[in-house]
Design a protein around this motif. Structure first.
Motif, PDB file in Angstrom:
ATOM      1  N   ASP A 196      -0.257   8.032  -5.472  1.00 17.48           N
ATOM      2  CA  ASP A 196      -0.952   9.225  -5.331  1.00 17.48           C
ATOM      3  C   ASP A 196      -2.477   9.118  -5.526  1.00 17.48           C
ATOM      4  O   ASP A 196      -3.309   9.584  -4.970  1.00 17.48           O
ATOM      5  CB  ASP A 196      -0.543  10.227  -6.263  1.00 17.48           C
ATOM      6  CG  ASP A 196       0.390  11.133  -5.638  1.00 17.48           C
ATOM      7  OD1 ASP A 196       0.551  11.174  -4.372  1.00 17.48           O
ATOM      8  OD2 ASP A 196       1.224  11.698  -6.175  1.00 17.48           O
ATOM      9  N   PRO A 197      -2.897   8.264  -6.772  1.00 15.45           N
ATOM     10  CA  PRO A 197      -4.235   8.348  -7.132  1.00 15.45           C
ATOM     11  C   PRO A 197      -5.127   7.347  -5.909  1.00 15.45           C
ATOM     12  O   PRO A 197      -6.307   7.843  -5.472  1.00 15.45           O
ATOM     13  CB  PRO A 197      -4.405   7.119  -8.315  1.00 15.45           C
ATOM     14  CG  PRO A 197      -3.039   7.230  -8.678  1.00 15.45           C
ATOM     15  CD  PRO A 197      -1.908   7.573  -7.842  1.00 15.45           C
ATOM     16  N   ILE A 198      -4.524   6.422  -5.279  1.00 15.16           N
ATOM     17  CA  ILE A 198      -4.913   5.709  -3.798  1.00 15.16           C
ATOM     18  C   ILE A 198      -5.143   6.548  -2.767  1.00 15.16           C
ATOM     19  O   ILE A 198      -6.175   6.773  -2.334  1.00 15.16           O
ATOM     20  CB  ILE A 198      -4.012   4.461  -3.740  1.00 15.16           C
ATOM     21  CG1 ILE A 198      -4.157   3.723  -4.951  1.00 15.16           C
ATOM     22  CG2 ILE A 198      -4.724   3.829  -2.576  1.00 15.16           C
ATOM     23  CD1 ILE A 198      -5.239   2.817  -5.341  1.00 15.16           C
ATOM     24  N   LEU A 199      -4.148   7.499  -2.658  1.00 11.17           N
ATOM     25  CA  LEU A 199      -4.108   8.360  -1.721  1.00 11.17           C
ATOM     26  C   LEU A 199      -5.301   9.546  -1.756  1.00 11.17           C
ATOM     27  O   LEU A 199      -6.247   9.666  -0.845  1.00 11.17           O
ATOM     28  CB  LEU A 199      -2.980   9.179  -1.677  1.00 11.17           C
ATOM     29  CG  LEU A 199      -2.691   9.911  -0.439  1.00 11.17           C
ATOM     30  CD1 LEU A 199      -2.453   9.218   0.756  1.00 11.17           C
ATOM     31  CD2 LEU A 199      -1.448  10.978  -0.674  1.00 11.17           C
ATOM     32  N   LYS A 200      -5.660   9.657  -3.056  1.00 11.34           N
ATOM     33  CA  LYS A 200      -7.007  10.568  -3.233  1.00 11.34           C
ATOM     34  C   LYS A 200      -8.175   9.920  -2.944  1.00 11.34           C
ATOM     35  O   LYS A 200      -9.231  10.588  -2.413  1.00 11.34           O
ATOM     36  CB  LYS A 200      -6.885  10.947  -4.887  1.00 11.34           C
ATOM     37  CG  LYS A 200      -6.277  12.242  -5.194  1.00 11.34           C
ATOM     38  CD  LYS A 200      -6.709  12.890  -6.633  1.00 11.34           C
ATOM     39  CE  LYS A 200      -5.922  13.797  -6.851  1.00 11.34           C
ATOM     40  NZ  LYS A 200      -4.887  13.497  -7.989  1.00 11.34           N
ATOM     41  N   LEU A 201      -8.081   8.515  -3.480  1.00 10.45           N
ATOM     42  CA  LEU A 201      -9.285   7.838  -3.203  1.00 10.45           C
ATOM     43  C   LEU A 201      -9.410   7.714  -1.659  1.00 10.45           C
ATOM     44  O   LEU A 201     -10.750   7.855  -1.219  1.00 10.45           O
ATOM     45  CB  LEU A 201      -9.107   6.551  -3.865  1.00 10.45           C
ATOM     46  CG  LEU A 201     -10.538   5.392  -3.796  1.00 10.45           C
ATOM     47  CD1 LEU A 201     -11.447   6.099  -4.859  1.00 10.45           C
ATOM     48  CD2 LEU A 201      -9.706   4.175  -4.586  1.00 10.45           C
ATOM     49  N   ALA A 202      -8.655   7.304  -1.118  1.00  9.53           N
ATOM     50  CA  ALA A 202      -8.655   7.263   0.635  1.00  9.53           C
ATOM     51  C   ALA A 202      -9.241   8.424   1.252  1.00  9.53           C
ATOM     52  O   ALA A 202     -10.001   8.430   2.064  1.00  9.53           O
ATOM     53  CB  ALA A 202      -7.177   7.029   1.024  1.00  9.53           C
ATOM     54  N   SER A 203      -8.882   9.593   0.634  1.00  8.35           N
ATOM     55  CA  SER A 203      -9.089  10.991   1.367  1.00  8.35           C
ATOM     56  C   SER A 203     -10.724  11.118   1.234  1.00  8.35           C
ATOM     57  O   SER A 203     -11.294  11.974   1.874  1.00  8.35           O
ATOM     58  CB  SER A 203      -8.247  12.147   0.736  1.00  8.35           C
ATOM     59  OG  SER A 203      -8.729  12.153  -0.575  1.00  8.35           O
ATOM     60  N   ARG A 204     -11.378  10.331   0.068  1.00  7.10           N
ATOM     61  CA  ARG A 204     -12.751  10.482  -0.008  1.00  7.10           C
ATOM     62  C   ARG A 204     -13.441   9.744   1.196  1.00  7.10           C
ATOM     63  O   ARG A 204     -14.467  10.030   1.543  1.00  7.10           O
ATOM     64  CB  ARG A 204     -13.255   9.818  -1.270  1.00  7.10           C
ATOM     65  CG  ARG A 204     -12.922  10.678  -2.459  1.00  7.10           C
ATOM     66  CD  ARG A 204     -12.902   9.736  -3.695  1.00  7.10           C
ATOM     67  NE  ARG A 204     -14.245   9.226  -3.801  1.00  7.10           N
ATOM     68  CZ  ARG A 204     -14.588   8.107  -4.879  1.00  7.10           C
ATOM     69  NH1 ARG A 204     -13.493   7.796  -5.690  1.00  7.10           N
ATOM     70  NH2 ARG A 204     -15.727   7.500  -4.999  1.00  7.10           N
ATOM     71  N   PHE A 205     -12.909   8.819   1.748  1.00  8.06           N
ATOM     72  CA  PHE A 205     -13.355   7.980   3.025  1.00  8.06           C
ATOM     73  C   PHE A 205     -13.094   8.817   4.339  1.00  8.06           C
ATOM     74  O   PHE A 205     -13.642   8.493   5.208  1.00  8.06           O
ATOM     75  CB  PHE A 205     -12.610   6.792   3.049  1.00  8.06           C
ATOM     76  CG  PHE A 205     -13.053   5.778   1.938  1.00  8.06           C
ATOM     77  CD1 PHE A 205     -14.251   5.132   1.886  1.00  8.06           C
ATOM     78  CD2 PHE A 205     -11.924   5.333   0.968  1.00  8.06           C
ATOM     79  CE1 PHE A 205     -14.518   4.247   0.869  1.00  8.06           C
ATOM     80  CE2 PHE A 205     -12.474   4.486   0.078  1.00  8.06           C
ATOM     81  CZ  PHE A 205     -13.670   4.063  -0.204  1.00  8.06           C
ATOM     82  N   MET A 206     -12.240   9.742   4.140  1.00  8.41           N
ATOM     83  CA  MET A 206     -11.765  10.273   5.742  1.00  8.41           C
ATOM     84  C   MET A 206     -12.017  11.692   5.532  1.00  8.41           C
ATOM     85  O   MET A 206     -12.181  12.505   4.861  1.00  8.41           O
ATOM     86  CB  MET A 206     -10.109  10.113   5.625  1.00  8.41           C
ATOM     87  CG  MET A 206      -9.682   8.528   5.133  1.00  8.41           C
ATOM     88  SD  MET A 206      -8.165   8.250   5.047  1.00  8.41           S
ATOM     89  CE  MET A 206      -7.562   8.044   7.200  1.00  8.41           C
ATOM     90  N   LYS A 207     -12.192  12.050   7.019  1.00  2.55           N
ATOM     91  CA  LYS A 207     -12.408  13.590   7.297  1.00  2.55           C
ATOM     92  C   LYS A 207     -10.867  13.920   7.235  1.00  2.55           C
ATOM     93  O   LYS A 207     -10.123  13.500   6.584  1.00  2.55           O
ATOM     94  CB  LYS A 207     -12.771  13.400   8.695  1.00  2.55           C
ATOM     95  CG  LYS A 207     -14.368  12.784   8.885  1.00  2.55           C
ATOM     96  CD  LYS A 207     -14.870  12.929  10.231  1.00  2.55           C
ATOM     97  CE  LYS A 207     -15.409  11.417  10.390  1.00  2.55           C
ATOM     98  NZ  LYS A 207     -14.988  10.312  11.183  1.00  2.55           N
ATOM     99  N   ASP A 208     -10.646  15.315   7.656  1.00  2.00           N
ATOM    100  CA  ASP A 208      -9.306  15.686   7.710  1.00  2.00           C
ATOM    101  C   ASP A 208      -8.518  14.779   8.625  1.00  2.00           C
ATOM    102  O   ASP A 208      -8.716  14.356   9.558  1.00  2.00           O
ATOM    103  CB  ASP A 208      -9.508  16.975   8.865  1.00  2.00           C
ATOM    104  CG  ASP A 208      -9.973  18.078   8.164  1.00  2.00           C
ATOM    105  OD1 ASP A 208      -9.823  18.095   6.897  1.00  2.00           O
ATOM    106  OD2 ASP A 208     -10.146  19.168   8.682  1.00  2.00           O
ATOM    107  N   TYR A 209      -7.498  14.491   7.612  1.00  3.69           N
ATOM    108  CA  TYR A 209      -6.528  13.392   8.141  1.00  3.69           C
ATOM    109  C   TYR A 209      -5.108  13.600   8.420  1.00  3.69           C
ATOM    110  O   TYR A 209      -4.864  14.580   7.698  1.00  3.69           O
ATOM    111  CB  TYR A 209      -6.672  12.142   7.440  1.00  3.69           C
ATOM    112  CG  TYR A 209      -6.023  12.157   6.086  1.00  3.69           C
ATOM    113  CD1 TYR A 209      -4.740  12.121   5.795  1.00  3.69           C
ATOM    114  CD2 TYR A 209      -7.217  12.516   4.938  1.00  3.69           C
ATOM    115  CE1 TYR A 209      -4.325  12.182   4.263  1.00  3.69           C
ATOM    116  CE2 TYR A 209      -6.525  12.633   3.657  1.00  3.69           C
ATOM    117  CZ  TYR A 209      -5.244  12.661   3.441  1.00  3.69           C
ATOM    118  OH  TYR A 209      -4.851  12.709   2.000  1.00  3.69           O
TER     119      TYR A 209
END
Ligand code: ADP
Ligand code: MG
Length: 508
Positions: A196-209
């Protein structure tokens, strides 16, 4: 190929189908079925999660290739259109090879850019023009700084093994690399695990994914039987030898925690006559490539590795994964175990745990949703029985060949001569002892304490463990352990300019 229709249904072109056919793929995997149509139809960001060995590379590479095909000629400038970032050099070579093979029949140029390899070749390739770059973050960053790599035309950026890329000290490089791409580029993340924490971090780099998760009940391959032995640290090496000896076709990875430990275990195996090599971050790039190559060609059968060095590496048909040291976390367990049981082949994953690690194993089992069965350490008698059976099969094969004339006449005359003076059984026993005596010699093995029956339900305290330790027959072979090999330690040392956060610059 009866199932090629399933690939056609995903919307792939003739060129892709030909490449898939040449590679011998028969049906798309679940992650491919779900990702390929999405990536072909839209322009959105995506996170794809599926267990190791399920063809995630092709899941992103095929749509990238299709999209390159449909790009207007005017846009084909020689600057890279796709960048795939991977955490290790080995993975860089492997992913690049996979993409290259999927690109056959297309005028697409791919190149791998990783640390430790010659700059000159990389300068030349980049200058000549390239469509897809597969690279490790450090070296990619170097090329950006030298202005030998331009990301102005990047349409899609893939973070492969994304959880590791975002977790282990790459984050700064990644941010910087992403900030050099056009705003509207597509970002794809692929991994077997996505905490989960990585998922959160990834979402900072991504638009609606879009999040595509192929989660089987059991996150590790169902083709991998998972077992554990409970033992004392000082018995591990002996038990490793027994585990290897139990399977005459052993072809596996042995995971250790540190580089030092890899070296120790590797050299003990080699001096014990095993066909082993060591793979970790202290070896030169050329050495590492050579070792992986030798393993793939079955010129070695045992690879002793750290997690970092072995991450994502696809060595087909491994029979075993041995966790000589219990993995640090469930994600690492999944990645290690995922090295076997790939592409339809069965595998065995064996984890060694000391009494105080029992609780850690229970945690791994729960999170990895894996059934890890407790087993007894193979006994010397069982091993000798296996060896005798193999020996017998081999001998019968040799006799069969001799009977068909594949044996020189001089040997037959020698056999006759011996037969005149001695009993056949005695002759054979003497020859067998000379050639195979060591193989079935019981004294090669030393006593180990199998803790199979010792455990009541409560985990033991280290003190209780020491109290119960039986007298050893031999000197302790306790293995020194140091800090686990960290990805960050392996990154090229030189300049790595601190880069202020680019999130703002990215506007994400
Ligand atoms: P992952 O990244 O999910 O761990 P890889 O992309 O490394 O897996 O693929 C693992 C192996 O499976 C590779 O050798 C690859 O060529 C093969 N593979 C990929 N897709 C298929 C398929 N549909 N059928 C059979 N083999 C496949
Ligand atoms: Mg992969």
């Amino acid at each position: 190929m009866q199932n090629i229709q399933e690939f056609i249904d995903l919307g792939l072109s003739e060129k892709s189908l030909a490449a898939i056919q040449a590679k011998g793929f028969e049906t798309p995997t679940e992650i491919q079925k779900r990702c390929i149509p999405v990536l072909l139809s839209g322009h959105g960001d995506l996170i794809g999660q599926a267990q190791t060995g399920t063809g995630k590379t092709a899941a992103f590479a095929l749509p990238i290739l299709e999209n390159l095909d449909s790009m207007p000629k005017a846009e084909k400038t020689g600057l890279p259109k796709a960048l795939v970032l991977v955490p290790t050099r080995e993975l860089c070579i492997q992913v690049c090879e996979e993409i290259h093979s999927l690109a056959q029949g297309r005028p697409v140029r791919t190149t791998s850019i990783y640390g430790g390899a010659s700059y000159n070749i990389q300068f030349r390739d980049l200058k000549a023009g390239v469509d897809i770059v597969v690279g490790t973050p450090g070296r990619i960053q170097d090329h950006i700084e030298r202005e030998t790599l331009k990301l102005d035309q990047i349409k899609v950026c893939v973070l492969d093994e994304a959880d590791e890329m975002l977790d282990m000290g790459f984050i700064e490089d990644i941010e910087n690399i992403l900030s050099k791409m056009p705003e509207d580029h597509q970002t794809l993340c692929f991994s077997a695990t996505m905490p989960d924490p990585i998922l959160k971090l990834a979402s900072r780099f991504m638009k609606d994914y879009e999040l595509i998760r192929v989660q089987t009940e059991d996150m590790t391959s169902t083709l991998t039987k998972q077992i554990f032995y409970e033992l004392y640290e000082e018995d591990k090496f002996e038990v490793l030898c027994r585990t290897i000896d139990m399977d005459p076709n052993f072809y596996g990875l042995v995971f250790c925690k540190t580089k030092l430990q890899c070296d120790e275990i590797g050299s003990k195996l080699i001096s014990g006559g095993y066909n082993a090599e060591v793979l970790h971050g202290d070896l030169s790039q050329t050495q590492r490539e050579l070792i992986v190559h030798k393993m793939r060609e079955h010129r070695i059968s045992i690879l002793v590795a750290t997690d970092v060095a072995a991450r994502g590496i696809d060595i087909p048909e491994l029979t075993h994964v041995i966790n000589y040291c219990i993995p640090e976390d469930p994600e690492t367990y999944i990645h290690r175990v995922g090295r076997t049981g790939r592409a339809g082949k069965e595998g065995l994953a064996v984890t060694f745990i000391t009494p105080r690690e029992f609780r850690k194993l229970a945690f791994i089992k729960r999170i990895a949703k894996s059934e890890i069965e407790k087993r007894r350490i193979p006994s010397v008698e069982e091993i000798i029985a296996v060896k005798k059976k193999t020996l017998l099969d081999d001998l019968l094969k040799m006799i069969g060949e001799a009977e068909q004339g594949h044996c020189p006449d001089s040997m037959f005359s020698l056999a006759k001569l011996l037969g005149e003076g001695h009993h056949t059984t005695n002759i054979i026993a003497a020859l067998l002892n000379d050639k195979y005596g060591r193989l079935v010699d019981l004294s090669r093995y030393r006593n180990v304490a199998d803790l199979y029956d010792q455990r009541d339900q409560r985990p033991q305290s280290p003190r209780a463990e020491r109290r119960q330790r039986p007298e050893r027959r031999h000197k302790s072979e306790f293995v020194k352990t140091t800090k686990p090999e960290k990805m960050s330690e392996r990154r090229s040392k030189g300049k790595r300019k601190a880069n202020t956060s680019r999130f703002k610059a990215l506007g994400k």
